[in-house]
Design an enzyme around this catalytic site. Sequence first.
Site, short mmCIF file in Angstrom:
data_model
loop_
_atom_site.label_atom_id
_atom_site.label_comp_id
_atom_site.label_asym_id
_atom_site.label_seq_id
_atom_site.Cartn_x
_atom_site.Cartn_y
_atom_site.Cartn_z
N ASP A 173 0.76 -1.12 0.06
CA ASP A 173 0.28 0.21 -0.03
C ASP A 173 0.67 1.16 -0.03
OD1 ASP A 173 1.10 -0.63 2.82
OD2 ASP A 173 -0.86 0.40 3.25
N GLU A 220 0.29 -1.49 5.36
CA GLU A 220 0.94 -1.15 6.46
C GLU A 220 1.01 0.43 6.89
OE1 GLU A 220 4.92 1.01 7.96
OE2 GLU A 220 3.54 0.88 6.06
#
Length: 391
Positions: free
Chosen positions: A89, A151
């Site tokens: 991400d 994350e």
Amino acid sequence: MSANANNPAQQPPGIREMLTRLISLPSVSSASPNWDQSNEAVVQTLAEWLRPLGFKTELMPVPGAPGKFNLIATLGSGPGGLVLSGHTDTVPYDDKRWQSDPFTLTERDDRWYGLGTCDMKGFFALAIEAARDLVGQPLKQPLILLATADEESSMNGARALAEAGRPQGRYAVIGEPTSLKPIRMHKGIMMERLVFQGQSGHSSNPALGRNALEGMHEAMGELLALRGDWQARFQNPSFEVQVPTLNLGCIHGGDNPNRICGRCELHFDLRPLPGMQMAELRQAILDRLQPVARQRELDLEFSPLFDGVPPFETAADAELVRVCEQLTGHRAEAVAFATEAPWLQQLGLETLVMGPGSIDQAHQPDEYLALSQVQPTVTVLRQLIQRFCLE
């Protein structure tokens, strides 16, 4: 979902083409639903490139997070081996502040620009390039490529892996941007919410209410005193800021100067050093604040804004630390930013953070990966694979 194939005719593309493709796949994660996106296209693409190299690929849905997946790709078998780990991400972006399209890999000034180039889609392209030579080689220990979700927002991908006990392995390198310097410890992050509920009333007579703002003023004094106590007790010279920090970040309370404040809310963050336990810190805060609430007859609500990231430390004499210091020529360091390392450590993996690019470019407009970092990273990753999977 799992698949396994080994077709040398369908090798993954080159580094630049891989990174171009990864950057073109939006995978923002955010606590704001307006920004949050699935990472499925990214992990599916990585899996498609890894299968022809002989990797067995598994897409693991993150519980309670529709559209979010971890990828566990394994080459070889056995109880030990090396995990190369990264998150798929990115943070949200403001394209008006970018000089080029965040989703188009753009080369200028010997740099590759794009959202996620250094934090941290670039690491996957370099790790796959390093693994390319392994086709047909007999591995003594497995190589595992791990790609996680969320994350940048919740760490829920890494949490799900720890709860599932996956992956198994011996050593793990997380390719966060560290300018290819080994990082063996970082502080934790806690973001906390404190609410005092009192009773509003006419300000001409304090007896008509219970002032939550005055209670919060006293509570902030207690928090700052507690910060002083912690900073006197805990220091670590490996960090640039050698003490734990506590920052009073934002406060909201009351509605009018002539009304007693009935409710006040404070948000603060705490960055503990390795060795400090988050549950003990929260209890110490409660022990200081509950007497304030009782004395002032205020209702107290205290809760984390998110679950937090524990501090992380791997011993200076650990084998992985020694090997990475030898390969890079840099002593292992400490950083203030947090990573998924604590959850890989919970899995029993000797863990270290080391990857291409600089954290100074992460979370910024015109994020980039310097081309001078590309080949050295591939070389170091090949040497790590040689050391922990082949020898």
